[in-house]
Scaffold this active site. Structure first.
Site, PDB file in Angstrom:
ATOM      1  CG  HIS A 168     -10.999  19.559  -6.103  1.00 31.03           C
ATOM      2  ND1 HIS A 168     -10.160  20.496  -6.668  1.00 31.03           N
ATOM      3  CD2 HIS A 168     -12.246  20.122  -6.119  1.00 31.03           C
ATOM      4  CE1 HIS A 168     -10.840  21.575  -6.982  1.00 31.03           C
ATOM      5  NE2 HIS A 168     -12.117  21.377  -6.672  1.00 31.03           N
ATOM      6  CB  SER A 289       2.972  -9.058  -7.519  1.00 30.62           C
ATOM      7  OG  SER A 289       4.226  -9.097  -6.882  1.00 30.62           O
ATOM      8  CE  LYS A 295       0.102  -5.370  -5.425  1.00 33.42           C
ATOM      9  NZ  LYS A 295       1.040  -4.347  -5.859  1.00 33.42           N
ATOM     10  CD  GLU A 302      -1.040  -0.224 -13.028  1.00 35.69           C
ATOM     11  OE1 GLU A 302      -0.543   0.238 -11.999  1.00 35.69           O
ATOM     12  OE2 GLU A 302      -0.799  -1.369 -13.432  1.00 35.69           O
TER      13      GLU A 302
END
Ligand code: ARG
Length: 480
Positions: A168, A289, A295, A302
């Protein structure tokens, strides 16, 4: 590329129009009917197939040896022409099969018309597509092996690095990183079996099925199959002309494989967040970014997460196309190619990227160890201690739950509980309570085969090595 018919006509259309048809196809029909914008990718397979078919025709005297030689060198010239820079098909070419026949006609004249003896586009296209599946199933196995090798290398290097295992997405029990990474190794090992199944199911040659009933020429199908690298020939021409199971098998294997990679990608996204800080991807597999200079985003992970559903969608698409389709061929089946080609690109792209991403990944031992040092993760260990002293597990579970509550209520850890507090909950708890709370014991207590303890993990690494060696030997065998 325009998809409208021009003044020039394809040989099939001309032949048809000379007889049955008087009018050219309506452009609105032609735009969807024309498969060349995607089936040009079958060209190399179609030429190989045509050469083998020509040899099969020559073996039964349909072509003489001079005709065969001209046919074979004509097909080679077509192959070369198509590879030339600036080569373009004619707008009138309906599909790759008709285009190749037209180009062959330009090379060797009317002799080109003999190539279609004893063959229909129905068994021709099924054979081409089966060849595509064979080739790319082997590629997929090869790429699975490369990713498995990276996982195994990382597992060996991080065999005794502890991190929390999750259920979980809540910290559950600590495991070794080597053990966690090998979970992905075994997923891919099963994918290899799935791609192997697709390879086997695509190794049965449909050519010779004709349009549906077989052909009037007793071509030696086994020798043509041998020539083309098929293991068997189809038993039944109706099945041969209408079967696309081998495409579905590849798509099913690809769906499972990219689904596995999506889970890996997802974990890497989570693990590389500042909040977790368990790992960092190499710059070469990350993006910055455009607005926030600090970043480093895990885009590769992804994309692994997000690419996977397109393969499953391709599987669902083709399953839908084939659903309830009456035997044998229907133009519906032309819709097998785009899902397949898209899935091949996605499967191969994802596997290649996964291997590359893993090559440069770095793990943070301290961060993972810190997170896995949470004593609450040892709750099951304490329960098992009670079980060893004769307490039924369900009862032990309740006692430990109460101890956890005691510790949380006083704002401390389990090991902060006093012997008196322990005794209040169970007469079976003594100093060994504090011993099982030592972190190393939680991991090493998993001595069972397949568990995370160092003993079974060493055995698992050995099994993984053997499995990988067998997969690699298999690939070499298929490629030879
Ligand atoms: N382009 C067609 C396909 O991909 C080739 C087979 C055409 N056969 C036919 N009977 N019209 O399915």
């Amino acid at each position: 590329m325009s998809t409208e018919p021009d003044q020039a006509r394809s040989p099939a259309r001309e032949a048809a129009e000379a007889g049955r048809f008087r009018q050219p196809p309506d452009p609105r029909f032609w735009r969807l009917n024309r498969s060349l914008p995607f089936d040009w990718q079958l060209a190399i397979y179609d030429i190989d197939q045509s050469r083998a078919h020509a040899r099969g025709l020559a073996a039964i005297g349909v072509l003489d040896s001079d005709e065969l030689t001209r046919m074979e060198s004509g097909l080679e010239r077509v192959r070369e022409r198509m590879a030339e820079h600036g080569f373009a098909f004619a707008d009138s070419d309906e599909d790759i099969h008709m285009a190749i026949e037209r180009l062959l006609g330009e090379e060797i004249g009317s002799l080109a018309g003999k190539l279609h003896t004893g063959r229909s586009r129905n068994d021709q296209v099924a054979t081409d597509v089966a060849m595509v599946v064979q080739n790319h199933a082997i590629t997929a196995i090869e790429l699975c092996a490369a990713t498995m090798a990276e996982l195994l290398r990382l597992a060996e290097e991080h065999r005794d690095w502890a991190l929390p295992g999750y259920t979980h997405l809540q910290r559950a029990q600590p495991v070794y990183l080597g053990h966690h990474l090998l979970a992905y190794f075994w997923m891919l090992a099963r994918d290899v079996l799935r791609f192997q199944f697709a390879l086997d199911s695509a190794s049965v040659m449909p050519l010779g099925s004709g349009a549906l009933a077989g052909v009037n020429w007793e071509i030696d199908r086994d020798s043509v199959a041998d020539d083309l690298g098929f293991e068997h020939v189809t038993h039944n021409s109706i099945d041969g002309a209408s079967n696309r199971d081998f495409v579905l098998d590849y798509l099913a294997a690809g769906s499972a494989c990219t689904m596995h990679l999506s889970r890996l990608g997802s974990e890497v996204v989570i693990w590389s967040s500042t909040e977790f800080g368990f790992c960092q991807l190499d710059e070469t597999f990350s993006s910055g970014s455009s607005i926030m200079p600090q970043k480093v985003n895990p885009d590769s992970a992804e994309l692994l997460r997000a690419k996977s559903p397109r393969v499953g969608a391709s599987y669902a698409t083709l399953l839908g196309v084939m659903h309830a389709l009456p035997l044998t061929y229907g133009k519906d089946m032309q819709e097998d190619k785009e899902p397949l080609f898209d899935a091949i690109d996605t499967v191969e792209g994802c596997l290649e990227m996964a291997a590359g991403m893993l090559e440069g990944i770095r793990f943070d031992r301290a961060r993972m160890e810190d997170a896995s040092g949470d004593e609450m993760l040892a709750a099951t260990e304490v329960a098992d201690l009670l079980v060893r002293r004769g307490v039924p597990f369900r009862e032990a579970h309740g006692i430990v739950g109460a101890l956890v509550r005691d510790a949380v209520e006083q704002g401390g850890k389990l090991s902060d509980l006093t012997p008196e507090q322990l005794a209040a909950r169970s007469e079976h708890l003594d100093d060994s309570f504090y011993e099982v709370l030592e972190r190393s014991s939680w991991l090493e207590s998993k001595r069972i085969a397949g568990g995370t303890g160092s003993g079974p993990l060493t055995a698992q690494i050995e099994e993984a090595r053997e499995t990988l060696a067998a997969v690699r030997a298999r690939v070499l065998d298929e490629r030879s």
